[in-house]
Write a protein that holds these residues in place. Sequence first.
Motif, short mmCIF file in Angstrom:
data_model
loop_
_atom_site.label_atom_id
_atom_site.label_comp_id
_atom_site.label_asym_id
_atom_site.label_seq_id
_atom_site.Cartn_x
_atom_site.Cartn_y
_atom_site.Cartn_z
N UNK A 121 13.97 64.83 11.55
CA UNK A 121 14.12 63.37 11.68
C UNK A 121 15.54 62.94 11.34
N UNK A 122 15.84 61.74 11.84
CA UNK A 122 17.12 61.10 11.51
C UNK A 122 16.76 59.81 10.77
N UNK A 123 17.51 59.54 9.70
CA UNK A 123 17.30 58.27 8.99
C UNK A 123 18.55 57.42 9.23
N UNK A 124 18.49 56.48 10.18
CA UNK A 124 19.68 55.72 10.55
C UNK A 124 20.18 54.83 9.40
N UNK A 125 19.28 54.37 8.53
CA UNK A 125 19.71 53.50 7.42
C UNK A 125 20.46 54.31 6.38
N UNK A 126 19.89 55.44 6.01
CA UNK A 126 20.53 56.28 4.99
C UNK A 126 21.66 57.13 5.59
N UNK A 127 21.73 57.20 6.93
CA UNK A 127 22.70 58.04 7.66
C UNK A 127 22.57 59.50 7.23
N UNK A 128 21.34 60.00 7.38
CA UNK A 128 21.09 61.41 7.10
C UNK A 128 20.28 62.01 8.24
N UNK A 129 20.41 63.33 8.40
CA UNK A 129 19.59 64.07 9.36
C UNK A 129 18.94 65.22 8.59
N UNK A 130 17.64 65.41 8.82
CA UNK A 130 16.88 66.40 8.05
C UNK A 130 16.27 67.43 9.00
N UNK A 131 16.25 68.68 8.55
CA UNK A 131 15.68 69.75 9.38
C UNK A 131 14.27 70.08 8.92
N UNK A 132 13.52 70.75 9.81
CA UNK A 132 12.19 71.25 9.45
C UNK A 132 12.29 72.24 8.30
N UNK A 133 13.45 72.89 8.19
CA UNK A 133 13.65 73.91 7.15
C UNK A 133 13.94 73.27 5.80
N UNK A 134 14.12 71.91 5.76
CA UNK A 134 14.27 71.23 4.48
C UNK A 134 15.69 70.88 4.10
N UNK A 135 16.63 71.05 5.04
CA UNK A 135 18.02 70.71 4.73
C UNK A 135 18.30 69.27 5.17
N UNK A 136 19.03 68.51 4.34
CA UNK A 136 19.40 67.13 4.71
C UNK A 136 20.92 67.01 4.69
N UNK A 137 21.48 66.55 5.82
CA UNK A 137 22.93 66.39 5.91
C UNK A 137 23.29 64.91 6.04
N UNK A 138 24.23 64.43 5.22
CA UNK A 138 24.71 63.05 5.41
C UNK A 138 25.73 63.02 6.56
N UNK A 139 25.81 61.88 7.23
CA UNK A 139 26.81 61.77 8.30
C UNK A 139 27.38 60.35 8.35
N UNK A 140 28.61 60.25 8.85
CA UNK A 140 29.17 58.96 9.23
C UNK A 140 29.00 58.77 10.74
N UNK A 141 29.08 59.90 11.45
CA UNK A 141 28.82 59.85 12.89
C UNK A 141 27.98 61.06 13.25
N UNK A 142 26.86 60.80 13.94
CA UNK A 142 25.98 61.90 14.36
C UNK A 142 26.07 62.04 15.87
N UNK A 143 26.48 63.24 16.31
CA UNK A 143 26.54 63.52 17.75
C UNK A 143 25.46 64.54 18.02
N UNK A 144 24.46 64.16 18.81
CA UNK A 144 23.35 65.08 19.03
C UNK A 144 23.30 65.55 20.47
N UNK A 145 22.79 66.75 20.65
CA UNK A 145 22.37 67.20 21.98
C UNK A 145 20.85 67.09 21.91
N UNK A 146 20.27 66.03 22.47
CA UNK A 146 18.83 65.80 22.29
C UNK A 146 18.01 66.90 22.96
N UNK A 147 16.76 67.10 22.51
CA UNK A 147 15.90 68.05 23.21
C UNK A 147 15.67 67.56 24.65
N UNK A 148 15.41 68.50 25.56
CA UNK A 148 15.19 68.15 26.97
C UNK A 148 13.74 68.47 27.38
N UNK A 149 13.28 67.72 28.36
CA UNK A 149 12.05 68.04 29.08
C UNK A 149 12.38 68.10 30.56
N UNK A 150 11.46 68.70 31.34
CA UNK A 150 11.61 68.63 32.79
C UNK A 150 11.16 67.25 33.27
#
Length: 379
Positions: free
Chosen positions: A224-253
């Motif tokens: 998940x991404x927390x836009x208010x706190x400006x953090x991104x969290x992984x399923x593995x339990x790591x949380x990274x703070x960011x000032x700018x988040x550049x994502x390559x979103x998951x894709x579907x067909x």
Amino acid sequence: MTKQVLIVGGGLAGTIVANGLCRQLGNQLRNNEVAITMLGATETHMYQPGLLYVPFGRIRESELFRDQRKVLDRRVTFHIDPAANIDVEGNQVTTESGRTYGYDYLVIATGSRIRPDTIPGMEEGAHWFYDLNGARKMRDALAEFEGGKIVVNVNAPHKCPVAPLEITFMLRDHLTDRGLWDKTEITYTYPIGRLHALEPVAQWTQPEFDKAGINYETFFNTKEVDPAAKTITSEEGSTLPYDMLVTIPPHHGAQVITDSDLGAGGWVPTERESLLREGSTNVFVVGDTTNIPISKAGSTAHFEADTIIDNVASLVTEGRWARNYDGKVFCFVETGMNAGTYVWFNYTTPPNPGPPSQMIHWFKLAYNRLYWLSARGLL
Ligand SMILES: Cc1cc2nc3c(=O)[nH]c(=O)nc-3n(C[C@H](O)[C@H](O)[C@H](O)COP(=O)(O)OP(=O)(O)OC[C@H]3O[C@@H](n4cnc5c(N)ncnc54)[C@H](O)[C@@H]3O)c2cc1C
């Protein structure tokens, strides 16, 4: 009886197939022995690799688009009428307008699409450059960026496996040019235990990132991404703070693939050499929409399209198979604003990226213009 070739999707792969078939089946088209029809979703054709340059103001938006009818050979009957249901048992496709098109040969070329909505907070909290609106917003955010933490977050599956590396190297050069690199920290995250799906590319990337001072974290599957706190969290339990988040979103067909029950996630099960839909003898699948575990890239789509052109033309004229696809992929890789390298590989030969050079970067810039010739089948 006129044989009907129906192509669903007028992006890179569908267009190359349509134009290539016109080239090979000129006599048959003239004699009405064959007809080529394309069902598309939009009037314009977008050169997606050009989106990479939008956040840096290095391409004009007009260079990204052409009128689809002008890119297509005029012998192709083109309808802007998206497919709503593909019935591979009944050999027919029904469109959103309610029309039905029968076929002798079908080419499914509906591509892939980004799904930032599948990760909580991503749409609100992240930037991306994988569609035009996203690339514009990222350009505006980057213009206001004055230094801080940037996270480049890669999710799978996604098209263009090298674009996340390219944007990271280009961000570094862009921020250096603006005198902000000393005040910036970039962290690149990747879902598996190395920096790229292709092992030789991962091995090449790590020292390049170390040299450039780019941090990285592997086994980072975005929760998940927390836009208010400006953090991104992984399923593995790591949380990274960011000032700018550049994502390559998951894709579907494409939605039509799931709606037609042709493949989970919109990916069509496809034989990796014949490029036939598994279980079909007259349904070809090309480009991003296959489930073949190789790069979802324009060059993959192009080489696959060349194989399909030869096979459909040969089946129509002589009733025999022509050749198989060997898994060939060739991609230029920007390694900054003034340098690039390239990778090529196939099912049996792994990639082996070489040292970056300015000349390869120029080749990539040149190809960005030559694409329109290549889509028309002239290159
Ligand atoms: C930022 C970025 C950078 C990239 N860089 C590179 C690069 O450097 N090198 C490279 O090789 N590749 C690159 N790619 C990837 C490349 O653009 C894609 O892999 C390629 O476009 C795939 O071709 P396709 O025909 O399968 O799909 P697309 O080109 O996406 O075409 C699919 C078409 O199907 C249409 N469609 C969808 N649903 C329907 C429907 N129901 N009915 C009718 N039509 C439908 C869509 O509107 C679209 O026109 C990049 C992509 C992005 C986003």
